[in-house]
Design a protein around this motif. Structure first.
Motif, mmCIF file in Angstrom:
data_model
loop_
_atom_site.group_PDB
_atom_site.id
_atom_site.type_symbol
_atom_site.label_atom_id
_atom_site.label_comp_id
_atom_site.label_asym_id
_atom_site.label_seq_id
_atom_site.Cartn_x
_atom_site.Cartn_y
_atom_site.Cartn_z
ATOM 1 N N LEU A 246 0.830 -1.204 0.000
ATOM 2 C CA LEU A 246 0.000 0.000 0.000
ATOM 3 C C LEU A 246 0.864 1.254 0.000
ATOM 4 N N ALA A 247 1.946 1.232 0.759
ATOM 5 C CA ALA A 247 2.845 2.389 0.796
ATOM 6 C C ALA A 247 3.503 2.619 -0.564
ATOM 7 N N ILE A 248 3.891 1.532 -1.231
ATOM 8 C CA ILE A 248 4.502 1.657 -2.555
ATOM 9 C C ILE A 248 3.507 2.231 -3.560
ATOM 10 N N ILE A 249 2.261 1.736 -3.503
ATOM 11 C CA ILE A 249 1.227 2.210 -4.434
ATOM 12 C C ILE A 249 0.986 3.703 -4.260
ATOM 13 N N LEU A 250 0.748 4.118 -3.020
ATOM 14 C CA LEU A 250 0.446 5.529 -2.760
ATOM 15 C C LEU A 250 1.680 6.397 -2.980
ATOM 16 N N GLY A 251 2.857 5.897 -2.579
ATOM 17 C CA GLY A 251 4.080 6.675 -2.761
ATOM 18 C C GLY A 251 4.412 6.886 -4.226
ATOM 19 N N THR A 252 4.228 5.845 -5.031
ATOM 20 C CA THR A 252 4.492 5.973 -6.468
ATOM 21 C C THR A 252 3.542 6.967 -7.113
ATOM 22 N N PHE A 253 2.277 6.871 -6.748
ATOM 23 C CA PHE A 253 1.277 7.777 -7.305
ATOM 24 C C PHE A 253 1.585 9.226 -6.925
ATOM 25 N N GLY A 254 1.890 9.458 -5.652
ATOM 26 C CA GLY A 254 2.185 10.811 -5.202
ATOM 27 C C GLY A 254 3.463 11.371 -5.803
ATOM 28 N N ALA A 255 4.522 10.545 -5.841
ATOM 29 C CA ALA A 255 5.797 11.011 -6.383
ATOM 30 C C ALA A 255 5.687 11.344 -7.862
ATOM 31 N N SER A 256 4.809 10.649 -8.583
ATOM 32 C CA SER A 256 4.668 10.885 -10.019
ATOM 33 C C SER A 256 3.888 12.163 -10.318
#
Length: 327
Positions: A246-256
């Motif tokens: 979940l952290a990877i999913i949200l972090g990737t979305f936010g960082a992009s």
């Protein structure tokens, strides 16, 4: 338009990303124009090609595999379709920008990209809602009501995306008033602000839902531990893996998307175009990463991929092994 492009040997055509000068004049030269290509546009085109290829495979697998008809895969298919259209939009924008430069075509391609990326982000929100419902209402999740919710989310997702994409084409653009242009021509500053605010609303909702999902996952793991009077290592690993995912999913979305969304709010149309490119390019990477996170990591899609490629290889081998008289 009140402004026009200034042709020189170093400037590359950039009708949809760039600065606009109200006092600029058209300078004609007897020398043939230098057909320079902006390296940023090349990178965007390459990104679009990779995005289109990745997501085309996902769409084909889901479409041709009857077992992948559950609500989860329908939403993944919606996400892959939106990203596929976004990749095609980046390619078409590059082609039209350098081969058929036109204000009308620029409006269409930018509107197409707005609709595609909006559908991609909205599909991510729909997947998040679906994952929350699958945990919060686990007993009633596999029911007709869930299917109805999924169809409603898809209708809203694509309906809103289509409307936002049509706004520039229907007249909400800065072609007649260059001073109102945003960092992405021909979108107006108010249009880009609306899109950025919508992103922050979606991101906040996703952040809240993923926080609730983490709480539910941890509570379930704790209940299992209490029932078994100890906390098994397997449950600890599964819980840690779920929270990390979940952290990877949200972090990737936010960082992009966060850099581009923030720049849409604070940037001005007279800023150097490189700032827009430098924030827009990472945003496209989200559509490149989505199939890896949501599709290719899924065991059922991996199995379908294996069957697809093995079937193609076997067909090719059997065709080559046949004698000329049999062909």
């Amino acid at each position: 338009m009140n402004g026009s492009l200034v042709a020189n040997e170093t400037a590359a055509p950039s009708p949809w990303v760039g600065a606009v000068d109200d006092n600029s004049t058209l300078q004609l030269s007897s020398e043939p124009p230098d057909f320079a290509i902006n390296p940023w546009d090349i990178m965007l085109c390459i990104s679009g090609t990779v995005i289109a290829c990745e997501n085309a495979i996902v769409v084909a697998i889901i479409f041709y595999t009857p077992s992948l008809r559950t609500p989860m895969f329908v939403l993944i298919g919606s996400l892959a379709t939106a990203d596929l259209l976004a990749g095609m939009g980046l390619i078409l924008n590059f082609v039209f920008q350098y081969l058929i430069p036109s204000e009308t075509i620029s409006l269409i391609t930018v509107g197409f990209l707005v609709a595609s990326f909006t559908a991609s982000i909205s599909s991510l929100l729909a997947i998040t809602v679906d994952r929350y419902l699958s945990l919060y209402n686990a007993l009633t999740y596999f029911s007709e009501r869930t299917v109805l919710y999924i169809h409603m989310m898809l209708v809203v997702t694509w309906g809103v995306s289509l409307c936002l994409g049509l706004l520039p084409i229907l007249g909400w653009n800065c072609l007649d008033e260059p001073s109102s242009c945003s960092i992405v021509r021909p979108l107006t500053k108010s249009n880009v602000t609306l899109l950025a605010v919508s992103f922050f609303v979606i991101f906040t909702i996703m952040l809240n839902l993923y926080f609730k999902i983490c709480k539910i996952v941890c509570r379930h793991a704790h209940q299992i531990a209490l029932q078994q009077h100890f906390f098994p290592q397997s449950h600890y690993v599964a819980t840690k893996k779920g929270v990390s995912t979940l952290a990877i999913i949200l972090g990737t979305f936010g960082a992009s998307w966060l850099p581009f969304a923030i720049y849409c709010l604070v940037g001005e149309h007279d800023y150097p175009p490189v700032y827009t490119y430098a924030t827009l390019l990472p945003a496209t990477y989200n559509s490149m990463i989505n199939p890896i996170i949501y599709a290719y990591r899924n065991q059922e899609i991996q199995r379908s991929l294996f069957v697809l490629f093995c079937g193609c290889c076997q067909t090719n081998v059997s065709y080559r092994s046949r004698s000329p008289s049999e062909v």
